[in-house]
Design a protein around this motif. Structure first.
Motif, PDB file in Angstrom:
ATOM      1  N   LYS A 132       0.764  -1.062   0.186  1.00  0.00           N
ATOM      2  CA  LYS A 132      -0.058  -0.097  -0.058  1.00  0.00           C
ATOM      3  C   LYS A 132       0.779   1.361  -0.011  1.00  0.00           C
ATOM      4  O   LYS A 132       0.775   2.176  -0.831  1.00  0.00           O
ATOM      5  CB  LYS A 132      -0.767   0.035   1.112  1.00  0.00           C
ATOM      6  CG  LYS A 132      -1.805   1.145   1.320  1.00  0.00           C
ATOM      7  CD  LYS A 132      -2.479   1.627   2.710  1.00  0.00           C
ATOM      8  CE  LYS A 132      -3.308   2.859   2.477  1.00  0.00           C
ATOM      9  NZ  LYS A 132      -4.155   2.963   3.775  1.00  0.00           N
ATOM     10  N   ARG A 133       1.995   1.170   0.916  1.00  0.00           N
ATOM     11  CA  ARG A 133       2.913   2.390   0.784  1.00  0.00           C
ATOM     12  C   ARG A 133       3.393   2.508  -0.531  1.00  0.00           C
ATOM     13  O   ARG A 133       3.634   3.820  -1.139  1.00  0.00           O
ATOM     14  CB  ARG A 133       3.780   2.194   2.021  1.00  0.00           C
ATOM     15  CG  ARG A 133       3.268   2.303   3.326  1.00  0.00           C
ATOM     16  CD  ARG A 133       4.283   2.414   4.368  1.00  0.00           C
ATOM     17  NE  ARG A 133       5.273   1.211   4.480  1.00  0.00           N
ATOM     18  CZ  ARG A 133       4.822   0.214   5.185  1.00  0.00           C
ATOM     19  NH1 ARG A 133       3.944   0.364   6.074  1.00  0.00           N
ATOM     20  NH2 ARG A 133       5.677  -0.958   5.221  1.00  0.00           N
TER      21      ARG A 133
ATOM     22  N   SER B  40       2.099   1.606  -3.370  1.00  0.00           N
ATOM     23  CA  SER B  40       1.233   2.302  -4.487  1.00  0.00           C
ATOM     24  C   SER B  40       1.062   3.692  -4.179  1.00  0.00           C
ATOM     25  O   SER B  40       0.871   4.497  -5.153  1.00  0.00           O
ATOM     26  CB  SER B  40      -0.103   1.456  -4.193  1.00  0.00           C
ATOM     27  OG  SER B  40      -0.561   1.625  -3.122  1.00  0.00           O
ATOM     28  N   ARG B  41       1.107   4.109  -2.732  1.00  0.00           N
ATOM     29  CA  ARG B  41       0.757   5.529  -2.842  1.00  0.00           C
ATOM     30  C   ARG B  41       2.014   6.446  -3.102  1.00  0.00           C
ATOM     31  O   ARG B  41       1.947   7.559  -3.637  1.00  0.00           O
ATOM     32  CB  ARG B  41       0.606   5.687  -1.105  1.00  0.00           C
ATOM     33  CG  ARG B  41      -0.513   5.097  -0.610  1.00  0.00           C
ATOM     34  CD  ARG B  41      -1.821   6.216  -0.734  1.00  0.00           C
ATOM     35  NE  ARG B  41      -1.909   7.171  -1.787  1.00  0.00           N
ATOM     36  CZ  ARG B  41      -2.840   7.016  -2.738  1.00  0.00           C
ATOM     37  NH1 ARG B  41      -3.843   5.957  -2.736  1.00  0.00           N
ATOM     38  NH2 ARG B  41      -3.008   7.824  -3.731  1.00  0.00           N
TER      39      ARG B  41
ATOM     40  N   ASP C  52       1.632   9.280  -6.006  1.00  0.00           N
ATOM     41  CA  ASP C  52       1.673  10.480  -5.580  1.00  0.00           C
ATOM     42  C   ASP C  52       3.123  11.218  -6.441  1.00  0.00           C
ATOM     43  O   ASP C  52       3.192  12.298  -6.385  1.00  0.00           O
ATOM     44  CB  ASP C  52       2.119  10.595  -4.036  1.00  0.00           C
ATOM     45  CG  ASP C  52       1.056  10.470  -3.205  1.00  0.00           C
ATOM     46  OD1 ASP C  52      -0.235  10.474  -3.696  1.00  0.00           O
ATOM     47  OD2 ASP C  52       0.952  10.085  -2.020  1.00  0.00           O
TER      48      ASP C  52
ATOM     49  N   ASP D 238      -8.086   5.234  -1.188  1.00  0.00           N
ATOM     50  CA  ASP D 238      -7.096   4.676  -0.258  1.00  0.00           C
ATOM     51  C   ASP D 238      -7.828   3.693   0.742  1.00  0.00           C
ATOM     52  O   ASP D 238      -7.034   3.257   1.602  1.00  0.00           O
ATOM     53  CB  ASP D 238      -6.489   6.058   0.549  1.00  0.00           C
ATOM     54  CG  ASP D 238      -7.804   6.514   1.484  1.00  0.00           C
ATOM     55  OD1 ASP D 238      -8.822   6.037   1.290  1.00  0.00           O
ATOM     56  OD2 ASP D 238      -7.474   7.487   2.136  1.00  0.00           O
TER      57      ASP D 238
END
Length: 447
Positions: free
Chosen positions: A226-227, A229-230, A234, A333
């Motif tokens: 998840k981190r 993908s963020r 971003d 998210d």
């Protein structure tokens, strides 16, 4: 009214109007609908007017792959109006990046013609050979690449629709810059054939990207992915798709052992741009200790995304009859939490589940494959997922399920806030409720 109430006289009138080769009658001891194959707009208009006289409901259909969507009302006499034979490209202007097609043409054929001119229609639903232009619009079908390209409503510039009284209306136009008046196109996108029969679609197009790649990352720790993908979303990178997947999806797509979760990242652009983006992702993965399982290019990359889309069951596949497909919509998210939730609950119940979700789109798809003695557990699993998601203001829709399960669990779940407005629109365009009664949320216009 029972479906058997379509009389022999009604059938004979229909055959007289269209000819025997366009009308398929159900067997005497079967409970199926009449199926009529329209080969022109005039044929479709004749069927709609005949249905009004016979007081039969109409189930518009392309190739029938999404016939299981929604929960159609089966209390009335019904005729399936198939546009599968109305399947040609009506007009193609490569210079203007526009194409007009008849509703029954499969997406795979459209893409094949466009590819010869170095162009594409940037929509990627599963099973493109079974997804017709009209069906894609009516069901608002998308795939993982909606992250970059959006949904059908972003690419439809014009439609022709046959209304309940047989009138043919045109919405939008055949040019990109057409902004006069209300945007009626969006009214019919996602309407599931409940407002009218879409007979023709005009789409704007894009140049075919010369290079495509997909990078498959794996890790046993979903928060790490998840981190990642963020960080990706971003950044200044422009992925065409990014999907968090569980190990069942990974195993279905790539042979061998896998970590519990993966992240599939796609890029489409000029070769230099794709190479630069790919290198950046690889460097980040090495930096964060995330396994780079595979990197696929061009035809192999396209084949992987196609295989992902084909994990979703469809109504024409007999092996799909005992599968359940859920579409879960949340804030982007929250996609990782949804993937983890469904994966964990299915694992606890001992039910095989293929789960993937877009951290940039908020759309998660889950395919459940319960054994014959696991349906009670599957029902409980779906109810738990729906309760959790709706508490967070999301939605859970059963895209595909056996009819007996649809009788026990509402297909649509929580009703949308604008349901009263949808009912008014339905009543205005189809006052007798002839088109697909009950299929859409809230059983709109059950007769």
């Amino acid at each position: 009214m029972n479906k058997r109430d379509i009389t022999q006289t009604d059938r004979n009138r229909l055959i007289e109007r269209l000819g025997e080769n366009k009308v398929m009658l159900p067997a005497d001891d079967a409970g199926g609908d009449l199926v009529v194959f329209a080969e022109s707009e005039e044929d479709a208009v004749e069927v709609i007017r005949w249905a009004g006289e016979a007081r039969a409901v109409i189930n518009p259909q392309g190739l029938g792959a999404r016939a299981s969507y929604g929960h159609p009302d089966r209390r009335e006499a019904a005729v399936t109006l198939s546009l599968a034979r109305y399947n040609q490209i009506a007009e193609y202007s490569a210079g203007d990046l526009m194409v007009t097609v008849q509703a029954g043409i499969p997406l795979s054929r459209i893409q094949s013609v466009l590819r010869e001119k170095g162009q594409m229609l940037p929509l990627d639903p599963g099973w493109p050979e079974l997804s017709t232009a009209g069906g894609i619009v009516a069901a608002a079908l998308t795939g993982p690449k909606r992250l970059k390209y959006g949904t059908p409503r972003d690419w439809v510039t014009g439609l022709k629709v046959i209304l309940a009284d047989g009138e043919i209306i045109s919405t939008g136009g055949k040019v990109v810059k057409n902004v006069a008046g209300y945007d009626m196109n969006k009214l019919f996108v996602g309407s599931l054939g409940t407002l009218g029969v879409i007979s023709e679609c005009t789409f704007k197009l894009r140049p075919l990207p010369p290079e495509e790649t997909v990078i498959i990352l794996e890790n046993g720790d979903l928060p790490s992915l998840k981190r990642f993908s963020r960080r990706l979303l971003d950044s200044s990178l422009e992925p065409s798709a990014a999907e968090l997947v569980n190990d069942s999806v990974l195993t279905s797509l790539l042979p061998g052992e896998h970590d519990s979760f993966g992240l599939m990242i796609g890029f489409e652009d000029e070769s230099k741009a794709v190479a630069k983006e790919q290198n950046q992702v690889v460097n980040w993965a090495k930096e964060e200790g995330i396994t780079i399982r595979e990197i696929l290019r061009n035809e192999w990359a396209a084949a992987l995304w196609r295989s992902l889309g084909e994990l979703l069951p469809h109504a024409r596949d007999a092996q799909s009859a005992e599968k359940v497909a859920l579409k879960i919509s949340t804030l982007p998210d929250q996609a990782d939490s949804v993937v983890e939730l469904v994966h964990r609950l299915a694992e606890e119940a001992g039910i095989e589940a293929l789960v993937h979700g877009g951290p940039g789109t908020g759309i998660t798809l889950a395919v459940l494959r319960p054994d014959e003695n696991q349906w009670a557990c599957a029902k409980e699993l779906i109810e738990k997922v729906r309760q959790r998601i709706e508490e967070g203001f999301g939605y859970v829709v059963m895209l595909h399920a056996p009819s007996f399960l649809k009788e026990k669990i509402p297909v649509w779940g929580k009703m949308p806030s604008g349901l009263f407005l949808m009912q008014k629109i339905k009543s205005s365009l189809d006052p007798e409720g002839r088109f697909n009664p009950g299929r859409w949320a809230g059983g709109i216009n059950r007769a």
